[in-house]
Design an enzyme around this catalytic site. Structure first.
Site, PDB file in Angstrom:
ATOM      1  N   ARG A  80       5.082   0.209  -5.958  1.00 57.58           N
ATOM      2  CA  ARG A  80       5.045  -0.606  -4.732  1.00 57.58           C
ATOM      3  C   ARG A  80       4.092  -1.794  -4.871  1.00 57.58           C
ATOM      4  NH1 ARG A  80       6.703   2.605  -0.142  1.00 57.58           N
ATOM      5  NH2 ARG A  80       5.264   1.523   1.231  1.00 57.58           N
ATOM      6  N   LYS A 112       6.513  -3.923  -4.020  1.00 61.44           N
ATOM      7  CA  LYS A 112       7.947  -3.606  -3.964  1.00 61.44           C
ATOM      8  C   LYS A 112       8.465  -3.650  -2.528  1.00 61.44           C
ATOM      9  CE  LYS A 112      11.904  -2.249  -5.575  1.00 61.44           C
ATOM     10  NZ  LYS A 112      12.693  -3.306  -6.212  1.00 61.44           N
ATOM     11  N   TRP A 153      -3.043  -2.646  -1.416  1.00 62.96           N
ATOM     12  CA  TRP A 153      -2.644  -4.003  -1.771  1.00 62.96           C
ATOM     13  C   TRP A 153      -3.375  -4.885  -0.773  1.00 62.96           C
ATOM     14  CZ3 TRP A 153       0.400  -8.029   0.406  1.00 62.96           C
ATOM     15  CH2 TRP A 153       0.882  -8.975  -0.513  1.00 62.96           C
ATOM     16  N   GLU A 170       8.787 -14.582 -11.168  1.00 64.00           N
ATOM     17  CA  GLU A 170       8.031 -13.380 -10.805  1.00 64.00           C
ATOM     18  C   GLU A 170       7.712 -12.489 -11.997  1.00 64.00           C
ATOM     19  OE1 GLU A 170       9.840 -10.974  -7.697  1.00 64.00           O
ATOM     20  OE2 GLU A 170      11.810 -11.333  -8.491  1.00 64.00           O
ATOM     21  N   CYS A 227       0.817  -1.216   0.000  1.00 64.49           N
ATOM     22  CA  CYS A 227       0.000   0.000   0.000  1.00 64.49           C
ATOM     23  C   CYS A 227       0.854   1.271   0.000  1.00 64.49           C
ATOM     24  CB  CYS A 227      -0.860   0.041   1.253  1.00 64.49           C
ATOM     25  SG  CYS A 227      -1.832  -1.424   1.497  1.00 64.49           S
ATOM     26  N   ASN A 255      -1.656   2.108   5.955  1.00 62.18           N
ATOM     27  CA  ASN A 255      -0.742   1.049   5.512  1.00 62.18           C
ATOM     28  C   ASN A 255      -0.436   0.198   6.720  1.00 62.18           C
ATOM     29  OD1 ASN A 255      -0.498   2.215   3.074  1.00 62.18           O
ATOM     30  ND2 ASN A 255       1.667   2.750   3.254  1.00 62.18           N
ATOM     31  N   GLY A 256      -0.358  -1.118   6.532  1.00 63.01           N
ATOM     32  CA  GLY A 256      -0.002  -1.984   7.643  1.00 63.01           C
ATOM     33  C   GLY A 256      -1.116  -2.971   7.926  1.00 63.01           C
ATOM     34  N   LYS A 280      13.555 -14.869 -10.200  1.00 60.43           N
ATOM     35  CA  LYS A 280      13.405 -13.764 -11.157  1.00 60.43           C
ATOM     36  C   LYS A 280      12.520 -14.195 -12.310  1.00 60.43           C
ATOM     37  CE  LYS A 280      14.538 -11.238  -9.593  1.00 60.43           C
ATOM     38  NZ  LYS A 280      14.675 -10.367  -8.510  1.00 60.43           N
ATOM     39  N   HIS A 291      16.287 -37.802  -5.911  1.00 64.63           N
ATOM     40  CA  HIS A 291      15.554 -38.308  -4.743  1.00 64.63           C
ATOM     41  C   HIS A 291      14.060 -38.028  -4.867  1.00 64.63           C
ATOM     42  CE1 HIS A 291      19.191 -39.525  -2.724  1.00 64.63           C
ATOM     43  NE2 HIS A 291      19.730 -38.405  -3.182  1.00 64.63           N
ATOM     44  N   GLU A 343      17.962 -17.467  -7.119  1.00 61.23           N
ATOM     45  CA  GLU A 343      17.616 -16.130  -7.604  1.00 61.23           C
ATOM     46  C   GLU A 343      17.194 -16.176  -9.086  1.00 61.23           C
ATOM     47  OE1 GLU A 343      16.829 -13.499  -6.332  1.00 61.23           O
ATOM     48  OE2 GLU A 343      17.100 -11.923  -7.822  1.00 61.23           O
TER      49      GLU A 343
END
Ligand code: F6R
Length: 586
Positions: free
Chosen positions: A27, A581, A75, A470, A2, A99-100, A467, A486, A463
């Site tokens: 964000r 973000k 968000w 996403e 948010c 926000n939060g 990448k 395995h 990574e």
């Protein structure tokens, strides 16, 4: 995550707030809203989807005359993305954005329902709004203060009271800055949202309540607080793609420059790094890519320097029973410096008096302020949601710090020149776009992809895989090469792309055997390495470097492949769906 913007001054807030929301889009969000207020009216307009949808709606409304307003990108955490759940929320006299996460939302809601309050949305924010309204009896500061005593969790709030000609703000465990211009005040989740209007700002600290109107006042626990006014660098990076199609590409292309900027002071003066050899144990903590950067650091510190090192996900570490029975350093890795779980991990160590060292990009962030020691990476602003340049710099700092520690231990090795040459080598690697497009062409229609490697190469695989998934939405898995047989090898099928990463010469032959195992089951091999092997479908070879610096050349290749693949799949590369973000909630 948010984003909040607010304004109180002489101008009409509409343009200021919309500009702010657009700057905060990076964000991540799924709905947005705005509230305007004058002496008689409060007007709220909300919309699902992009800020341009909200803008469109505003164009069709008659907007009230006013000079105070708040706005928000949401968000979703409590409740689906919808207009009802979007902020601002309004109960009684109070309108606010948040926000939060309010952790005891259900308990407070129940208490308020018993007092006759009814709720329209599924959000915890409406509960905060109702709680402040419940305590409001003509003293806004007191109402906010009383509500704060009840609230558990994290919040940054922009608050309007119907009969107060001011904007109020407060924060706990969620970032908020106050921008200042003559007689005008702004609030924002980060300075980028208001930098076009002012570069003077105040950092609101935990529990401080600000009144922004004709009176300017900051209070904590009933006492007036004097705050220092800071100056932010005006940063054109925030807006400008510099001719690149996406911020992600622009940010990858900046890597040679920011690498030089970050490493040069440390290459010139070794003493700037803390002495890791003072510690018997090191814990490296982060989330997502930051954690994966930490895993490269762990590998080097253990394998090359011989320091016992653990690496953990911040959201786990914060709740584990960590036994600090040896002299321990906790290294926190974070681009934003505002990741809720990483902040909690840092505070856990700080409270136990354990030394903390942050490797962080945003210098004004909570982690930068609260960690005992800090190393700043000089990534500048990273706008694309998927981190690239900041991740690379985290790896670079950890690698150079590990190397410097090995020197102090008396291990002689002439690798400094290679560290200095990295920007030049990286520039060449980034120029190979044709090669990355060729790989993207091969993989972009696939549904599943594997990345395999061992030890430090496995950390790089993690990574590379993150990448790719996403930004391109292709499912991929990173696997320790020796572990495939395995169970997971049953998923390998004809034509499935498998990326093999080999940089560690000591286990090269072992990884090759694992690559052969998947190749013989039909996998298409894409090898990324520092020495040609000449037997696989695709082999991308980067210059061979010392073990400390090598991964810094491999990772950008994976970032470029992820970018080119997402481009072919026409994905929203800079703002992938569902992602934020800066993850400022748990
Ligand atoms: C992935 C990505 C995330 C972040 C993670 C931590 O591309 O960007 O995995 O690395 O959310 O964020 P910071 O570094 O801001 O703590």
């Amino acid at each position: 995550m948010c984003g909040i913007v607010g304004y109180s001054g002489q101008k009409h807030p509409q343009k200021i707030l919309l500009d702010g929301l657009k700057s905060l889009e990076y964000r991540g969000y799924d709905s947005s809203g705005i509230a305007f207020k004058n002496n008689t009216d409060v007007q709220i307009i909300k919309s699902v989807g992009k800020v341009t949808n909200l803008e469109e709606k505003l164009n069709h409304e008659k907007i009230i005359d006013c000079h105070i307003g708040i706005a928000h990108t949401r968000w979703a955490t409590h409740g689906v993305p919808s207009e009802v759940n979007a902020h601002p929320h309004r109960v009684g006299n109070v309108t606010l954005v948040h926000n939060g996460i309010l952790e005891n939302s259900e308990e407070i809601k129940e208490m308020l329902i018993k007092k006759g309050v009814s709720f329209k949305s599924e959000t915890d924010t409406e509960v905060i709004c109702a709680l402040i309204n419940y305590y409001y009896e003509k003293d806004a500061m007191l109402a906010i203060y009383k509500a704060m005593q009840k609230m558990k969790g994290s919040y940054a709030l922009g608050i309007l009271f119907d009969d107060e000609d001011a904007l109020y703000a407060v924060r706990k465990d969620s970032p908020l800055v106050i921008g200042i211009l003559k007689g005008e005040y702004f609030i924002a989740s980060d300075i980028s949202a208001i930098i076009n209007y002012t570069n003077k700002y105040i950092l609101l600290d935990e529990g401080e309540i600000a009144k922004l109107g004709e009176d300017f006042l900051i209070m904590k626990n009933g006492k007036k607080i004097e705050k220092q006014i800071l100056t932010a660098n005006t940063d054109s990076e925030l807006k400008d793609k510099c001719g690149y199609e996406h911020f992600m590409l622009k940010e990858i292309m900046e890597e040679p420059f920011v690498l030089e900027k970050t490493l040069t002071p440390y290459l010139e003066n070794v003493k700037q790094f803390p002495n890791l050899l003072e510690y018997e144990e090191i814990h490296i903590i982060g989330c997502g890519s930051a954690l994966y950067a930490g895993m490269i650091g762990k590998s080097l510190l253990e394998e090359k320097v011989g320091i016992k090192t653990f690496c953990d996900v911040a959201s786990e570490y914060r709740y584990k029973n960590i036994i600090y029975d040896r002299k321990t350093l906790v290294i926190l890795i974070s681009q934003s410096g505002e990741t809720a779980d990483t902040i909690a991990a840092m505070r856990k160590a700080n409270q136990k008096n354990i030394d903390t060292l942050a490797i962080v990009n945003v210098k004004t962030s909570t982690i930068a302020r609260e960690s005992k020691m800090k190393i700043f990476i000089e990534a500048g602003v990273e706008v694309a949601v998927a981190t690239t340049k900041a991740y690379l710099l985290q790896v670079a700092v950890l690698s150079l710090m590990a190397y410097k520690s090995s020197l102090k231990k008396g291990i002689k090795d002439n690798v400094m020149k290679e560290f200095k040459d990295l920007p030049k080598l990286l520039r060449k690697i980034l120029n190979n776009r044709e090669e990355y497009r060729r790989i993207a062409e091969e993989i972009y229609k696939k549904e599943n992809i594997f990345f395999i490697g061992r030890k430090i190469d496995y950390a790089i695989c993690l990574e590379g895989s993150l990448k790719l998934k996403e930004v391109s939405y292709i499912h991929s898995e990173a696997y320790q090469a020796g572990e495939l047989k395995h169970g997971t090898i049953s998923l390998i099928e004809e034509g499935m792309p498998v990326f093999g990463i080999i940089t560690d010469k000591d286990i090269k032959e072992k990884t090759i055997s694992n690559i052969e195992e998947v190749k013989s089951r039909g996998a298409k091999i894409i090898l990324i390495t520092n020495e040609k092997i000449d037997k696989y479908d695709y082999e991308l070879v980067v210059p061979k470097l010392n073990d400390y610096a090598q991964s810094i050349l491999i990772v950008p290749v994976l970032q470029m492949i992820a970018y080119e693949t997402a481009l072919k799949r026409k994905c929203d590369i800079d703002k992938p769906k569902n992602l934020a973000k800066s993850v400022t909630v748990e």
